[in-house]
Design a protein around this motif. Sequence first.
Motif, PDB file in Angstrom:
ATOM      1  N   LEU A 214     -17.424 -14.921  11.652  1.00 42.02           N
ATOM      2  CA  LEU A 214     -17.449 -13.461  11.552  1.00 42.02           C
ATOM      3  C   LEU A 214     -18.874 -12.951  11.367  1.00 42.02           C
ATOM      4  CD1 LEU A 214     -14.449 -13.193   9.072  1.00 42.02           C
ATOM      5  CD2 LEU A 214     -14.376 -12.840  11.539  1.00 42.02           C
TER       6      LEU A 214
ATOM      7  N   GLU B 164     -16.583  -4.930  10.728  1.00 41.72           N
ATOM      8  CA  GLU B 164     -16.982  -5.993   9.799  1.00 41.72           C
ATOM      9  C   GLU B 164     -16.862  -7.361  10.467  1.00 41.72           C
ATOM     10  OE1 GLU B 164     -18.266  -5.789   6.856  1.00 41.72           O
ATOM     11  OE2 GLU B 164     -18.056  -3.623   6.524  1.00 41.72           O
ATOM     12  N   ALA B 165     -15.843  -7.523  11.334  1.00 35.12           N
ATOM     13  CA  ALA B 165     -15.630  -8.818  11.985  1.00 35.12           C
ATOM     14  C   ALA B 165     -16.607  -9.048  13.126  1.00 35.12           C
ATOM     15  CB  ALA B 165     -14.191  -8.899  12.505  1.00 35.12           C
TER      16      ALA B 165
ATOM     17  N   SER C 172     -18.237  -9.678   3.346  1.00 31.40           N
ATOM     18  CA  SER C 172     -17.854  -8.268   3.346  1.00 31.40           C
ATOM     19  C   SER C 172     -16.478  -8.083   4.003  1.00 31.40           C
ATOM     20  CB  SER C 172     -18.908  -7.444   4.090  1.00 31.40           C
ATOM     21  OG  SER C 172     -18.525  -6.085   4.133  1.00 31.40           O
ATOM     22  N   PHE C 173     -16.231  -8.842   5.070  1.00 28.60           N
ATOM     23  CA  PHE C 173     -14.939  -8.747   5.760  1.00 28.60           C
ATOM     24  C   PHE C 173     -13.802  -9.125   4.816  1.00 28.60           C
ATOM     25  CE2 PHE C 173     -11.528 -10.681   8.309  1.00 28.60           C
ATOM     26  CZ  PHE C 173     -11.251  -9.654   9.207  1.00 28.60           C
ATOM     27  N   ARG C 174     -13.979 -10.222   4.090  1.00 28.05           N
ATOM     28  CA  ARG C 174     -12.915 -10.656   3.163  1.00 28.05           C
ATOM     29  C   ARG C 174     -12.657  -9.600   2.093  1.00 28.05           C
ATOM     30  NH1 ARG C 174     -15.097 -15.951   4.135  1.00 28.05           N
ATOM     31  NH2 ARG C 174     -16.616 -15.701   2.472  1.00 28.05           N
TER      32      ARG C 174
ATOM     33  N   LYS D  20     -13.032  -6.371   2.440  1.00 28.14           N
ATOM     34  CA  LYS D  20     -12.316  -5.266   3.076  1.00 28.14           C
ATOM     35  C   LYS D  20     -10.856  -5.639   3.340  1.00 28.14           C
ATOM     36  CE  LYS D  20     -15.820  -2.412   3.390  1.00 28.14           C
ATOM     37  NZ  LYS D  20     -16.854  -3.217   2.715  1.00 28.14           N
TER      38      LYS D  20
ATOM     39  N   LEU E 270     -12.268  -2.883   9.878  1.00 27.90           N
ATOM     40  CA  LEU E 270     -12.096  -4.332  10.030  1.00 27.90           C
ATOM     41  C   LEU E 270     -12.765  -4.827  11.316  1.00 27.90           C
ATOM     42  CD1 LEU E 270      -8.368  -4.662   8.893  1.00 27.90           C
ATOM     43  CD2 LEU E 270     -10.408  -5.312   7.598  1.00 27.90           C
TER      44      LEU E 270
ATOM     45  N   ALA F 204     -16.610 -12.840  15.635  1.00 28.81           N
ATOM     46  CA  ALA F 204     -15.139 -12.890  15.665  1.00 28.81           C
ATOM     47  C   ALA F 204     -14.586 -13.385  16.994  1.00 28.81           C
ATOM     48  CB  ALA F 204     -14.513 -11.544  15.315  1.00 28.81           C
TER      49      ALA F 204
ATOM     50  N   THR G  91      -8.444 -13.987  12.144  1.00 30.22           N
ATOM     51  CA  THR G  91      -9.519 -13.720  11.177  1.00 30.22           C
ATOM     52  C   THR G  91      -9.013 -13.585   9.747  1.00 30.22           C
ATOM     53  OG1 THR G  91      -9.273 -11.335  11.493  1.00 30.22           O
ATOM     54  CG2 THR G  91     -10.867 -12.481  12.922  1.00 30.22           C
TER      55      THR G  91
ATOM     56  N   LEU H 189      -9.682  -9.666  16.240  1.00 33.24           N
ATOM     57  CA  LEU H 189      -9.158  -9.822  14.876  1.00 33.24           C
ATOM     58  C   LEU H 189      -8.089 -10.907  14.778  1.00 33.24           C
ATOM     59  CD1 LEU H 189      -9.039  -6.078  13.711  1.00 33.24           C
ATOM     60  CD2 LEU H 189     -10.729  -7.847  13.157  1.00 33.24           C
TER      61      LEU H 189
ATOM     62  N   ALA I 243      -7.348 -10.762   9.025  1.00 36.16           N
ATOM     63  CA  ALA I 243      -7.040  -9.328   8.941  1.00 36.16           C
ATOM     64  C   ALA I 243      -5.529  -9.160   8.862  1.00 36.16           C
ATOM     65  CB  ALA I 243      -7.591  -8.597  10.165  1.00 36.16           C
TER      66      ALA I 243
END
Length: 613
Positions: free
Chosen positions: A215, A516-517, A220-222, A224, A513, A4, A70, A67, A72
Amino acid sequence: MGNAYAGQILRVNLTKGDWKVEELDMDLVRRFIGGRGLGGKILFDEVDPNVDPLGPENKLIFVTGPLTGTGAPTGCRYMVVAKSPLTGAIGYANSGGYLGAELKFAGYDGIIFEGKSEKPVYLSIDDDEIELKPASHLWGKSSTETDELIKAELGDQWRGVDTRVSCIGPAGEKLSRIAAIMTENSAAARTGLAAVMGSKNLKAIAVRGTKGVRLADAESFRAKVAEQVDVFRDHPAYGQFGTMHVYGTAAGMALGNVAGALPTRHFSGGTFEAAEAELDPQLMRETTTVRQKGCFACPIACKRVSKTTAPGFEGHGEGPEFETLCLLGICCGVNNLQAIIKAGFICNEMGLDTISTGVTIACAMELYERGYITDAEAGCKLNFGNAESMVEMTRKIGLREGIGDILAEGAYRTAEKFGHPEVFIGAKKMEMPAHHARGLQGMGLGYATSNRGACHNSAMMSSHEFPAIGTGTVTKGKPQMVKHAQELAAVVDSCGLCLFPTGVLMQEGILLLFNEATGFNFELKELMLAGERIWNQERLFNLKAGFTKADDTVSRRMLEEPLPDGPAEGNVLRLGEMLPEYYQLRGWNEDGIPSAEKLAALGLDHVKSSNKI
């Protein structure tokens, strides 16, 4: 796989006219996260806290968080950090819009500006193409004119659309200590950092990036992020039918009035007779709002594009925010909605902080009504409620014209200039925001102990004290709440998020977040420890700049004169009941200096905490 972070810092020497790209110190970001934390650490390491804030030795740092960019929710923020010309303490201000994300897309986590250019310049970044360009033709231009001229110079309409500009207006050029850095009508407003930018002859930054953000686990980030957006969608305040989405930040007007916590006529009262009629957000929605607007990756869209048509106040632009309505309006005793919005437009074009501008004008109005400023000195009738004079004074501050030359120095120096510094309302020479310290004890403690001066965002206690009437006047438990709120705000500011939806994401959502990032796999206590470390690092900068326990206070009116109206009637800020406990909870001694044990626990033990070194 990434983490990130872009992994690079751009260092620009304006004196030499050159630059270099440096590798981001990953050990540092694990301790200070990014954004406000990283910027404050760089400032502490590289700038003598005793330098002239408007001298070339001060540095101006633009920095994003992990973040930022990203996707988020609200991950759009960038932070500007420098020694403040308004307070002499650490200065920081953040902004939304799109510039922070664009800077990450171009491959940089931040920019450090050093020295001073001989002539006005602006920095152009197009991925790896970096250039300092002449800006003498932009000097004197408004923020909107500067934005449009820089994009027109690109000679390509679509490159212009993709380029984001952050700039100063005439107020920053003229070194107003209450000047704001503007990014497409979003303001990095507080602590006067646009004056630092002006002192360096740096008119603007223009950024275009195409690289995106890598990332740790993008899939997984998307997933979340999608879950968090669903939480936003149904939220009563921030969701698609929520008050913040429908009315913007002005939705807080009625709550502030009912709580008796508005800054009426330069904080002489806590309620305002027109707050729920002439300044009603529904009226604004029906008469002046053109459309809603959001920042990058923001599901709330709390910003407003507005148009005013009343004779003498005609205009088009963005705003007003709750703070603008309160400080340019209620604090000045003005109930004319279109005049307030017009003054907000002028602030945006001149590059002025609407909070400090409103309080400074209100301060001048009180000095005038007490007979300390004459008609000849004011150049007009400067009484409370005079909408025409409030708007005209805003313009004069931006141009340092007439008495505006004095007011451009801020409220503290204005009151001092006319021989009555006791009239100033604020902390550490920074003007107080719209939440009244006598009606909200936690907010008052937050103002007194804020590292950057009177600031409602350093500890958002209003979200706890506004809704439940009566809780604002209670001091029990507030030191612990303020400490936690300050450290959470430091985390949010450092991650690159907006503070507004903290109550939606909650600290657990932010942690999710963030991990995950970045792939850092922090536990919650580790993330919050970073917030505490950032707060103490800022405290150390201020101690070395000469600040002491005596500066952890607010204006005498808040402490000694009982509030005359509203549900908090009869209250003063009972700071003495809270400050010793606050110091104890922080692990500071009775003089407000961090103990050696606390510094060791935070990994700051290499720093001597005494303010005498």
